[in-house]
Design a protein around this motif. Structure first.
Motif, PDB file in Angstrom:
ATOM      1  N   SER A 153       0.851  -1.197   0.000  1.00  0.00           N
ATOM      2  CA  SER A 153       0.000   0.000   0.000  1.00  0.00           C
ATOM      3  C   SER A 153       0.882   1.240   0.000  1.00  0.00           C
ATOM      4  N   PRO A 154       1.682   1.430  -1.042  1.00  0.00           N
ATOM      5  CA  PRO A 154       2.743   2.439  -0.956  1.00  0.00           C
ATOM      6  C   PRO A 154       2.274   3.860  -0.720  1.00  0.00           C
ATOM      7  N   ILE A 155       1.262   4.341  -1.419  1.00  0.00           N
ATOM      8  CA  ILE A 155       0.922   5.768  -1.281  1.00  0.00           C
ATOM      9  C   ILE A 155       0.449   6.091   0.127  1.00  0.00           C
ATOM     10  N   ALA A 156      -0.321   5.194   0.724  1.00  0.00           N
ATOM     11  CA  ALA A 156      -0.798   5.424   2.091  1.00  0.00           C
ATOM     12  C   ALA A 156       0.343   5.289   3.092  1.00  0.00           C
ATOM     13  N   SER A 157       1.178   4.271   2.930  1.00  0.00           N
ATOM     14  CA  SER A 157       2.321   4.089   3.832  1.00  0.00           C
ATOM     15  C   SER A 157       3.297   5.251   3.721  1.00  0.00           C
ATOM     16  N   ASP A 158       3.529   5.728   2.498  1.00  0.00           N
ATOM     17  CA  ASP A 158       4.433   6.862   2.310  1.00  0.00           C
ATOM     18  C   ASP A 158       3.915   8.075   3.069  1.00  0.00           C
ATOM     19  N   ALA A 159       2.633   8.374   2.899  1.00  0.00           N
ATOM     20  CA  ALA A 159       2.054   9.564   3.532  1.00  0.00           C
ATOM     21  C   ALA A 159       2.117   9.472   5.047  1.00  0.00           C
ATOM     22  N   GLN A 160       1.908   8.286   5.598  1.00  0.00           N
ATOM     23  CA  GLN A 160       1.901   8.130   7.052  1.00  0.00           C
ATOM     24  C   GLN A 160       3.271   8.368   7.675  1.00  0.00           C
ATOM     25  N   LYS A 161       4.328   8.337   6.863  1.00  0.00           N
ATOM     26  CA  LYS A 161       5.665   8.639   7.362  1.00  0.00           C
ATOM     27  C   LYS A 161       6.115  10.037   6.944  1.00  0.00           C
ATOM     28  N   ILE A 162       5.896  10.376   5.682  1.00  0.00           N
ATOM     29  CA  ILE A 162       6.389  11.655   5.170  1.00  0.00           C
ATOM     30  C   ILE A 162       5.657  12.831   5.813  1.00  0.00           C
ATOM     31  N   ALA A 163       4.328  12.754   5.900  1.00  0.00           N
ATOM     32  CA  ALA A 163       3.556  13.902   6.379  1.00  0.00           C
ATOM     33  C   ALA A 163       3.932  14.307   7.809  1.00  0.00           C
ATOM     34  N   PRO A 164       3.937  13.384   8.793  1.00  0.00           N
ATOM     35  CA  PRO A 164       4.315  13.818  10.139  1.00  0.00           C
ATOM     36  C   PRO A 164       5.775  14.225  10.249  1.00  0.00           C
ATOM     37  N   ALA A 165       6.658  13.562   9.491  1.00  0.00           N
ATOM     38  CA  ALA A 165       8.080  13.916   9.551  1.00  0.00           C
ATOM     39  C   ALA A 165       8.309  15.332   9.026  1.00  0.00           C
ATOM     40  N   LEU A 166       7.666  15.678   7.907  1.00  0.00           N
ATOM     41  CA  LEU A 166       7.785  17.044   7.383  1.00  0.00           C
ATOM     42  C   LEU A 166       7.116  18.043   8.320  1.00  0.00           C
ATOM     43  N   ALA A 167       5.941  17.700   8.811  1.00  0.00           N
ATOM     44  CA  ALA A 167       5.232  18.601   9.719  1.00  0.00           C
ATOM     45  C   ALA A 167       6.076  18.905  10.953  1.00  0.00           C
ATOM     46  N   ALA A 168       6.873  17.937  11.393  1.00  0.00           N
ATOM     47  CA  ALA A 168       7.717  18.107  12.574  1.00  0.00           C
ATOM     48  C   ALA A 168       8.986  18.890  12.279  1.00  0.00           C
ATOM     49  N   GLY A 169       9.249  19.201  11.003  1.00  0.00           N
ATOM     50  CA  GLY A 169      10.398  20.018  10.653  1.00  0.00           C
ATOM     51  C   GLY A 169      11.594  19.267  10.110  1.00  0.00           C
ATOM     52  N   ASN A 170      11.410  18.007   9.729  1.00  0.00           N
ATOM     53  CA  ASN A 170      12.511  17.181   9.244  1.00  0.00           C
ATOM     54  C   ASN A 170      12.590  17.167   7.724  1.00  0.00           C
ATOM     55  N   ALA A 171      13.694  16.673   7.210  1.00  0.00           N
ATOM     56  CA  ALA A 171      13.812  16.248   5.820  1.00  0.00           C
ATOM     57  C   ALA A 171      13.629  14.743   5.773  1.00  0.00           C
ATOM     58  N   VAL A 172      13.085  14.220   4.661  1.00  0.00           N
ATOM     59  CA  VAL A 172      12.737  12.804   4.564  1.00  0.00           C
ATOM     60  C   VAL A 172      13.407  12.189   3.340  1.00  0.00           C
ATOM     61  N   LEU A 173      14.034  11.053   3.555  1.00  0.00           N
ATOM     62  CA  LEU A 173      14.598  10.252   2.466  1.00  0.00           C
ATOM     63  C   LEU A 173      13.813   8.955   2.417  1.00  0.00           C
ATOM     64  N   LEU A 174      13.033   8.792   1.353  1.00  0.00           N
ATOM     65  CA  LEU A 174      12.122   7.661   1.213  1.00  0.00           C
ATOM     66  C   LEU A 174      12.730   6.594   0.327  1.00  0.00           C
ATOM     67  N   LYS A 175      12.773   5.363   0.859  1.00  0.00           N
ATOM     68  CA  LYS A 175      13.153   4.217   0.030  1.00  0.00           C
ATOM     69  C   LYS A 175      11.929   3.346  -0.172  1.00  0.00           C
ATOM     70  N   PRO A 176      11.322   3.407  -1.370  1.00  0.00           N
ATOM     71  CA  PRO A 176      10.168   2.551  -1.633  1.00  0.00           C
ATOM     72  C   PRO A 176      10.610   1.126  -1.964  1.00  0.00           C
ATOM     73  N   ALA A 177       9.674   0.209  -1.897  1.00  0.00           N
ATOM     74  CA  ALA A 177       9.955  -1.174  -2.279  1.00  0.00           C
ATOM     75  C   ALA A 177      10.239  -1.257  -3.772  1.00  0.00           C
ATOM     76  N   SER A 178      11.140  -2.156  -4.149  1.00  0.00           N
ATOM     77  CA  SER A 178      11.522  -2.286  -5.559  1.00  0.00           C
ATOM     78  C   SER A 178      10.372  -2.781  -6.428  1.00  0.00           C
ATOM     79  N   TRP A 179       9.382  -3.470  -5.841  1.00  0.00           N
ATOM     80  CA  TRP A 179       8.242  -3.932  -6.631  1.00  0.00           C
ATOM     81  C   TRP A 179       7.241  -2.814  -6.916  1.00  0.00           C
ATOM     82  N   SER A 180       7.329  -1.693  -6.195  1.00  0.00           N
ATOM     83  CA  SER A 180       6.314  -0.641  -6.388  1.00  0.00           C
ATOM     84  C   SER A 180       6.928   0.752  -6.256  1.00  0.00           C
ATOM     85  N   PRO A 181       7.861   1.127  -7.142  1.00  0.00           N
ATOM     86  CA  PRO A 181       8.511   2.432  -7.001  1.00  0.00           C
ATOM     87  C   PRO A 181       7.767   3.588  -7.660  1.00  0.00           C
TER      88      PRO A 181
END
Length: 492
Positions: A153-181
């Motif tokens: 479920s990449p788009i939902a999983s991505d958002a659940q990590k990226i959104a709070p991390a950015l909101a908290a003031g961080n930079a995010v480096l996302l590594k998606p699964a190779s089957w669903s980039p």
């Protein structure tokens, strides 16, 4: 639906460029064909992404929370405006139905909107002083966060990590699964178009052995948030311990579903079908162990099997489809091995247990919804995560028996309870070891409600207001109000 794939560049610190790593092939498993090939990230790409993130994060972290929230609101709006595009890409990447991928895209939009609101409304705390001073507890960004997400479920999983991390003031480096980039790169484009400053987000497709390990071990990465398999989670936790780095792990599951004799049978069957066979069973929270009270076991199982056989197995773009292709032919082979193991363990295949006979599905990675009887809770099929449309059904005697069996597993992610006795539901819900318990429903979610597991299902929680704090460090500040020298420091 007329759509095309974008070029094969990846998003390195806010800049689109050709990856310098190994090629990654995206497959459309429903038709047994190739979507496209992209070049993954190399070690040099990871280092460059980290350098750009390191340069960009301090000014982002120094912004007022409501200014960061403004960008997150725009990302949410652009996701909502591009749901059809996102759904199509994710369906091609994962073979999920369009019905599901539209819902996942809408969920991602809601996640960014929620954490924008949390950022705007979260207060730091003036604590009660115990002397002549002011005391405060404040929260600051961690810095650089690595997010490693799964293929299911990449788009939902991505958002659940990226959104709070950015909101908290961080930079995010996302590594998606190779089957669903692919859909992760769509999200990067949306973030860029929404005005997210360059360097704050990278999307680095590649293997866990290469990209994932580099991110986890890099000295500048302050936290890793990982969703995936338990074995990988353990290795990651060990690496994090070496760095004394916080880590969030959302891992596997072998969740029990419990049906008491007084249940609403139609309600229970519908929930059980959805809990195990939606997403073609490719869900960490799938209700894969079904316990039915012995007094109704035969009747209930017969009705459940008939309902399962009536499910529509078909192409993900067909609106009537309920169960689509698995994500990859290799994954179907893994599911088939588990069903063969169940037979060897003495299990009876009550329905499914094979590939469909429909010639229209012969080139895809389809597998029929499968129910297995005749096993007990000690069977490997009942203890190991299959991650496919396979349900094992077992009888139980009473409340104490089912609590014992439900808890007799190394995983502790989710549980479903079906009964009209509300007091019993509450007792069992509190007694079962699981991060989430559903009563007379299953797989319902709210971004405002924390989610995570225990035991082999991981550690830490995502979602909810505390989800923002998981990406921050806490600092205490004391300010003297007496104006007097400390009495210990006496001198003539």
């Amino acid at each position: 639906m007329e759509q095309t794939f974008r070029d094969n560049r990846i998003f390195v610190g806010g800049i689109w460029q050709a990856g310098r790593g190994a090629p990654i092939t995206s497959h459309f498993a429903a038709e047994g064909c190739v979507n496209t090939v992209i070049n993954g990230a190399s070690a040099q790409d990871v280092d460059l992404a980290i350098a750009r993130a390191r340069d960009a994060q301090p000014s982002w972290g120094a912004l007022k929370p409501h200014d960061r929230a403004t960008v997150l609101y725009r990302i949410s709006e652009r996701i909502a405006a591009n749901i059809e595009r996102i759904a199509w890409v994710q369906s091609r990447d994962t073979s999920k139905t369009l019905t599901e991928t539209r819902a996942l895209a809408a969920s991602a939009a809601a996640t960014f909107r929620y954490f924008a609101a949390v950022a705007e409304t979260s207060d730091d705390l003036l604590t009660v002083p115990r002397g002549d001073y002011i005391t405060a507890s404040v929260h600051e960004p961690l810095g650089l966060v690595a997010a490693i997400t799964p293929w299911n479920s990449p788009i939902a999983s991505d958002a659940q990590k990226i959104a709070p991390a950015l909101a908290a003031g961080n930079a995010v480096l996302l590594k998606p699964a190779s089957w669903s980039p692919l859909v992760c790169l769509e999200l990067a484009l949306i973030a860029e178009e929404a005005g997210l400053p360059k360097g704050l987000l990278s999307v680095l497709p590649g293997s866990g052995r290469e990209v994932g390990n580099l991110l986890v071990e890099h000295r500048d990465i302050a936290k890793v948030s990982f969703t995936g398999g338990t074995a990988t989670g353990r290795r990651l936790a060990h690496a994090a311990a070496e760095k004394l780095m916080p880590v969030s792990l959302e891992l596997g599951g072998k969740s029990p579903t419990i049906v008491f004799e007084d249940c609403d049978i139609d309600l229970a069957i519908a929930g059980i079908l959805f809990g195990i066979f939606s997403s073609s069973g490719q869900s960490c929270i799938a209700g894969s162990r079904l316990f039915v009270q012995r007094s109704i076991f035969d009747t209930f199982t017969e009705r459940l099997v008939a309902a399962t056989q009536a499910l529509v197995v078909g192409h993900p773009f067909d609106a009537a489809t309920q169960v689509s292709s698995l994500v990859h032919l290799d994954h179907r082979e893994s599911v088939e091995r588990y069903v063969a193991m169940a037979r060897d363990e003495g299990g009876n295949i009550l329905c499914g247990g094979a590939q469909p006979k429909d010639t229209a599905q012969k080139d895809g990675a389809y597998y029929l919804p499968t129910i297995i009887g005749g096993l007990d809770n000690s069977a490997r099929t009942c203890r190991e995560e299959i991650f496919g449309p396979v349900l094992v059904v077992m009888p139980f005697e009473d409340e104490a028996d089912v609590i014992a069996q439900g808890n007799d597993n190394d995983y502790g992610l989710a549980c479903g309870i079906w009964s009209t006795d509300h007091r019993r539901c509450q007792r069992v819900a509190r007694a079962i070891r699981a991060g989430t318990v559903w009563i007379n429903t299953y797989k319902q979610f709210s971004i405002s409600t924390p989610f995570g597991g225990d035991g082999d299902s991981g550690m830490g929680r995502e979602k909810g207001r505390a989800g923002l704090r998981a990406y921050q460090r806490q600092k205490s500040i004391y300010e003297d109000m007496s104006g007097q020298p400390h009495p210990w420091a006496r001198w003539p």
